[in-house]
Design a protein around this motif. Structure first.
Motif, mmCIF file in Angstrom:
data_model
loop_
_atom_site.group_PDB
_atom_site.id
_atom_site.type_symbol
_atom_site.label_atom_id
_atom_site.label_comp_id
_atom_site.label_asym_id
_atom_site.label_seq_id
_atom_site.Cartn_x
_atom_site.Cartn_y
_atom_site.Cartn_z
ATOM 1 N N GLU A 1 0.836 -1.198 0.000
ATOM 2 C CA GLU A 1 0.000 0.000 0.000
ATOM 3 C C GLU A 1 0.871 1.247 0.000
ATOM 4 O O GLU A 1 1.989 1.241 0.517
ATOM 5 C CB GLU A 1 -0.924 -0.005 1.215
ATOM 6 C CG GLU A 1 -2.004 1.054 1.159
ATOM 7 C CD GLU A 1 -3.029 0.895 2.262
ATOM 8 O OE1 GLU A 1 -4.053 1.606 2.220
ATOM 9 O OE2 GLU A 1 -2.823 0.050 3.148
ATOM 10 N N PRO B 1 -8.960 5.600 6.491
ATOM 11 C CA PRO B 1 -7.610 5.075 6.278
ATOM 12 C C PRO B 1 -6.973 4.488 7.534
ATOM 13 O O PRO B 1 -5.844 4.000 7.475
ATOM 14 C CB PRO B 1 -6.839 6.324 5.822
ATOM 15 C CG PRO B 1 -7.534 7.456 6.516
ATOM 16 C CD PRO B 1 -8.983 7.076 6.608
ATOM 17 N N LYS C 1 -7.597 -1.134 9.393
ATOM 18 C CA LYS C 1 -7.023 -2.064 8.425
ATOM 19 C C LYS C 1 -7.632 -3.454 8.606
ATOM 20 O O LYS C 1 -7.939 -3.880 9.715
ATOM 21 C CB LYS C 1 -5.495 -2.141 8.581
ATOM 22 C CG LYS C 1 -4.791 -0.804 8.388
ATOM 23 C CD LYS C 1 -4.998 -0.253 7.000
ATOM 24 C CE LYS C 1 -4.277 1.067 6.797
ATOM 25 N NZ LYS C 1 -4.530 1.655 5.460
ATOM 26 N N GLU C 2 -7.801 -4.155 7.487
ATOM 27 C CA GLU C 2 -8.326 -5.511 7.529
ATOM 28 C C GLU C 2 -7.280 -6.470 8.083
ATOM 29 O O GLU C 2 -6.076 -6.285 7.877
ATOM 30 C CB GLU C 2 -8.736 -5.966 6.122
ATOM 31 C CG GLU C 2 -9.840 -5.129 5.488
ATOM 32 C CD GLU C 2 -11.197 -5.387 6.102
ATOM 33 O OE1 GLU C 2 -11.316 -6.332 6.912
ATOM 34 O OE2 GLU C 2 -12.136 -4.637 5.781
ATOM 35 N N GLU D 1 -12.880 0.603 -0.700
ATOM 36 C CA GLU D 1 -12.276 1.385 0.376
ATOM 37 C C GLU D 1 -12.848 2.796 0.458
ATOM 38 O O GLU D 1 -12.712 3.459 1.484
ATOM 39 C CB GLU D 1 -10.753 1.443 0.177
ATOM 40 C CG GLU D 1 -10.076 0.083 0.243
ATOM 41 C CD GLU D 1 -8.579 0.174 -0.040
ATOM 42 O OE1 GLU D 1 -7.941 1.149 0.403
ATOM 43 O OE2 GLU D 1 -8.050 -0.732 -0.712
ATOM 44 N N TYR D 2 -13.457 3.265 -0.619
ATOM 45 C CA TYR D 2 -14.119 4.573 -0.645
ATOM 46 C C TYR D 2 -15.602 4.293 -0.858
ATOM 47 O O TYR D 2 -16.082 4.218 -1.986
ATOM 48 C CB TYR D 2 -13.566 5.447 -1.769
ATOM 49 C CG TYR D 2 -12.108 5.847 -1.600
ATOM 50 C CD1 TYR D 2 -11.447 5.654 -0.397
ATOM 51 C CD2 TYR D 2 -11.395 6.415 -2.646
ATOM 52 C CE1 TYR D 2 -10.119 6.010 -0.246
ATOM 53 C CE2 TYR D 2 -10.062 6.789 -2.502
ATOM 54 C CZ TYR D 2 -9.431 6.577 -1.297
ATOM 55 O OH TYR D 2 -8.113 6.937 -1.142
ATOM 56 N N SER E 1 -6.229 2.355 -2.869
ATOM 57 C CA SER E 1 -7.650 2.064 -3.082
ATOM 58 C C SER E 1 -7.875 0.951 -4.108
ATOM 59 O O SER E 1 -8.117 1.193 -5.287
ATOM 60 C CB SER E 1 -8.413 3.321 -3.506
ATOM 61 O OG SER E 1 -9.807 3.069 -3.536
#
Length: 950
Positions: free
Chosen positions: A53, A89, A92-93, A544-545, A884
């Protein structure tokens, strides 16, 4: 138009012979069992590296620290109400993303499940706006083989055992299964919406196996493309001298991903359906008040195939029938007890326990013989519920009803109709796949990027439930309240509540009257004949958005919908047309500056249709006040005109025209110096929302010029000649002003300010020209300037970025250094690169266009790339770090296909001469607020109405 000698260039070719032996391909050459000649391919033992990322630089962090603090506080506040923030942001997964994705399952808008190229089921998106990436490793296909004489036996899960959860030993869970597949001789071949997995002598050297995955994604089929179902067709070829008994096994956990299988209250139930379709229903009790879901796993019984089931087994050691017991039974008998079909529903599972089901299909395959075994999966989640309470019926319920037990009918119809689906899919794809002019990589990447229309969090609802919900919503909230609450979105309510004589009607002589005063123009944009009612459609900006139908991004992605599902595209535009004329006075804090404004301003195109209550609460995005953005309104006008011209839907034009006028009039406030050209306001007031713009910008300025052309052309065809003359005059003045302020002899400067990056070369600077050429409008600049600009972008933004192997960087200084002004200026945006490639093609620069787009393929999809297949991100940095994943904008590759195959309706569209105008004084060039009567003529442009599929 492009010529027949278009692509005399290197082709990035992946012939199947490089992955599968020719003899195996010949053996599988029947009933679509062999993989296609054009596909994305991987070996199953291919390493799935973890993805990297992006990180922001120290300088960027300093600039964004206040935003970061406000965003962190907002995320916490939303969490306290049990809601997700649209952009988060910080959370986190647990499952880190890896290069393991494959073709997703199902049609559009009914929830989706993805399947990795190695066979794992993952990326669970049944509940709208949520995505759990973790694989359920108990969900597998397995095979058990024994031959006459019993001296050869094989048993294996048909997926390589390379997952952390399988490292446990000596238990009675799935680690007790036979994870014996190496994957060295097994390959995956993806051509969305289908995928093939070929086991070339694994696990049995004398058995060739093809698994064909099929989902109902069929252009212009608005029924089957909404179905939550997928089929898996196994073709078995016995090359040995003895006949083989082969049992295929499909196991499935009662789970929606994550830890949902542990919540308790789940029930499994066997069934025997019609036409030999038998299996198990898995009734899943959802949490947090979400509607229930029922899965169905089934197989088709034929004269040669026997289907048996195990309705319930557990994954823990204290289960009454464990995963190990199930595996041992299959190894011993190759089937389950026929009496299991009579067992009825299972006892509801206890919290902490996981229950699964298994379906076995067994057949004898003669020596040198062939056999086909078909499985299917469906999931019925008839209600879609958003976090603020609005509930709708999914599109497929129009045909299957709202009972969760519709899963049984869905799985039956999938198994009995999949051959017709395949015929329709091949009829759609073959003309492109057989076009010898096209590069190999482009053919399959074009189709594979469509994965997003399934896996991009899509929601497709029945229109009747939208209207019903809307009525309930208005009864609760009212309309136009003076206390700052939301203005409702129902046009009829607007007529009844606004007073002041606001109304739009159709006169007896066929004229549409549009009364325009301080409250705006109003028209019922819901006009759809019964036969044209295809429901309402939402898709996310990205997983993610989490915002529905983000419009500045839809601008790039919409070509896919227009070409494949044009009625959906028109309905999205109707939703935004209605939104333009609405206002929501509730207060919102904008996080970038900490200022407060209202949620939705009348006349401004919303950034999105919302998150927690789409259609009713728009603009989930709250980083900036998007009512001050300069790209949204021009993008609306450009999309509407392109769709109007392409479909020839005159009623659509009548419906949305008041919103087009309102959107254009709204923009006039941003012309600060009366030169008819809009100016930016010194903050990131467009889709590049960290990239500040000062004064006139190439990106927004060119969008404005193209929008003036589009509005003029549409006005003439609708019959609003006065407005057309206004737009023509504004266009010529604005064009002269933009060229004077930005043209430097070879390209247009980034903006007219005096900052260090004002002379940067922006890849997206001619986005307006892209749309003008795509819509049959005249070029917004002289051809020499367009070609010079696109060549500059190619030479610098493309070729000076890793030699053209990564796509086009957003910003590049004239000295050949990447513009690192901000995070976004130094990124390579996948969708923007595709859009630039389309612009090059439309400008006669086909070689440069395909070289530009191939960089995205090389970096994102090829074996030497970064592993972004079936999860294409918004963008990546020059070192390949993503931002993303699973993002909407890369659908812009269909803008390239549009450029290559402009529909007849566009080529034959009425031409507008922007030079032919009535000269108006500066004062009279202002958009008028006079009452106009628009006479619409009963005509249609060409014979292409709503049939744009390529």
């Amino acid at each position: 138009m492009v010529g027949a000698t278009l692509f005399h260039r290197r082709k990035h070719s992946w012939p199947p012979e490089e992955f599968i032996s020719r003899s195996t391909l010949q053996l599988l050459d029947f009933d679509s069992a062999a993989p296609p000649a054009h596909a994305w391919r991987r070996k199953l033992n291919c390493h799935a590296n973890l993805l990297k990322e992006f990180t922001i630089t120290f300088r960027e962090a300093i600039k964004m620290v206040r935003l970061g603090i406000r965003l962190w506080s907002y995320v916490r506040e939303e969490a306290s109400h049990g809601r997700k923030a649209p952009i988060d942001p910080f959370t986190k997964e647990n499952c880190k993303p890896s290069a393991s994705q494959g073709v997703p399952l199902g049609g559009m808008g009914s929830g989706s499940i993805s399947r990795g190229f190695r066979g794992e089921f993952k990326q669970w998106q049944i509940t709208p706006g949520t995505c759990d990436p973790s694989p359920m490793m108990s969900n597998q296909f397995s095979i058990f083989i024994s031959r006459d004489g019993g001296h050869k036996k094989y048993a294996s899960v048909l997926s390589p055992g390379q997952h952390g959860s399988l490292r446990k030993s000596h238990d009675k869970g799935i680690s007790s299964w036979g994870w014996n597949l190496n994957g060295q001789h097994s390959t995956y071949h993806a051509l969305f919406p289908r995928a093939w997995t070929i086991y070339d002598g694994e696990p049995d050297p004398e058995l060739k196996i093809s698994c064909r995955q099929i989902s109902p994604f069929i252009p212009n089929n608005y029924r089957d493309s909404s179905l939550p179902a997928a089929v898996f067709v196994y073709t078995l070829v016995n090359t040995g001298k003895e006949r083989a008994k082969v049992s295929l096994l499909f196991t499935w956990a009662n789970s929606m991903g994550g830890t949902s299988h542990m919540s308790g209250g789940h029930v499994n139930e066997p069934f025997i359906g019609e036409d030999g379709v038998s299996g198990v229903l898995l009734h899943h009790k959802t949490g947090k008040g979400n509607p229930p879901v029922t899965f169905a796993v089934a197989a088709s019984e034929t004269q040669n195939v026997n289907v048996t089931v195990l309705p319930c087994f557990g994954l823990s050691e204290d289960s009454s029938f464990t995963a190990k017991d199930m595996w041992d039974t299959m190894e011993k008998d190759g089937k389950f007890d026929q009496e299991n079909f009579n067992s009825g529903p299972s006892t509801p599972s206890l919290a902490g326990d996981t229950i699964c089901a298994a379906v076995s299909a067994s057949a004898w395959v003669e020596a040198h013989g062939k056999c086909t075994v078909s499985f299917a999966l469906s999931w019925s989640s008839p209600k879609v519920k958003f976090s603020k309470g609005s509930t709708y019926d999914r599109r497929y319920t129009k045909f299957y009803g709202t009972s969760p037990r519709a899963a049984l009918d869905l799985v039956h119809d999938a198994l009995t109709n999949y051959k017709r689906w395949e015929e329709d899919i091949e009829a759609w794809q073959n003309p492109i796949l057989r076009d010898e002019r096209l590069p190999e990589w482009y053919k399959f990447t074009l189709f594979n990027e469509l994965y997003f229309l399934v896996a991009g969090g899509t929601v497709w609802i029945d229109s009747a439930s939208l209207d019903s919900n809307r009525s309930s919503h208005h009864q609760q909230s009212g309309f136009g309240n003076s206390d700052g609450k939301a203005s409702g979105l129902d046009i009829n309510d607007q007529h009844n509540n606004l007073g002041n004589g606001n109304s739009v009607g159709t006169k007896s002589n066929g004229e549409v009257s549009a009364i325009h005063n301080r409250n705006g123009l109003f028209v019922d944009t819901r006009h759809v004949d019964d036969g044209d009612d295809v429901g309402r459609f939402l898709y996310l900006e990205g997983v993610e958005y989490v915002m529905w139908c983000t419009y500045d991004v839809h601008f790039y992605a919409s070509y896919a919908l227009l070409m494949l599902f044009p009625k959906i595209e028109l309905n999205i535009q109707r939703d935004f047309a209605k939104a333009v004329l609405s206002e929501d006075g509730r207060k919102v804090k904008f996080l970038a500056e900490g200022n407060v404004g209202i949620r939705k301003v009348r006349g401004a195109v919303p950034h999105d249709l919302g998150m927690h209550d789409p259609w009713n609460e728009m603009n989930a995005y709250n980083i900036h006040d998007t009512s001050k953005w300069k790209d949204l309104n021009p993008k609306f006008v450009l999309q509407v005109y392109r769709d109007f011209a392409a479909t020839g839907d005159y009623q659509f034009g009548i419906d949305v025209w008041p919103a087009v006028r309102a959107a254009m009039e709204y923009m006039e406030q941003f012309d600060r110096d009366n030169d008819d050209l809009i100016e930016n306001d010194g903050f990131p007031d467009q889709t590049y929302d960290t990239w500040t713009v000062h004064g006139v910008s190439a990106y927004c300025g060119c969008l404005w010029l193209a929008a003036l052309q589009a509005a003029a052309a549409m006005a003439l065809q609708i019959g609003d000649k006065f407005f057309a003359e206004l737009c023509k005059n504004k266009f010529l003045n604005a064009k002269a002003a933009l060229e004077k302020k930005l043209w430097n002899g070879s390209y247009f400067n980034y903006d007219s300010g005096a900052s260090s990056n004002s002379k940067s070369i922006q890849t997206d600077q001619l986005a307006g020209q892209w749309y003008a050429a795509s819509s049959g409008l005249p070029p917004i600049f002289e051809e020499s300037k367009i070609k010079s600009t696109m060549q500059k972008i190619f030479d610098f933004n493309v070729m000076k970025t890793k030699g053209g192997k990564m796509g086009a960087v957003n910003g590049m200084h004239p000295d050949g250094k990447v513009d690192d002004t901000c995070m976004q200026s130094r990124e390579i945006w996948t969708g923007v690169t595709y859009a630039a490639a389309a612009t090059m093609i439309l400008s006669g620069m086909e070689e440069q266009g395909f070289t530009t787009a191939e960089g995205i393929f090389t970096a994102g999809w090829s074996e030497e790339g970064f592993g972004y297949w079936f999860q294409t991100p918004e963008g990546w940095t020059t070192d390949g770090h993503y931002r993303s994943l699973i993002y909407m904008r890369p659908l812009a590759i269909w803008g390239m296909q549009w450029a290559l195959s402009l529909p007849k309706a566009i080529l034959d569209a009425p031409q507008i001469n922007m030079m032919d105008r009535v000269h108006l004084s500066p004062r009279s060039r202002r958009f008028s607020h006079n009452v106009k009567v628009v006479k619409h003529k009963a005509k249609c442009f060409g014979n292409s109405a709503l049939s744009c599929s390529c």
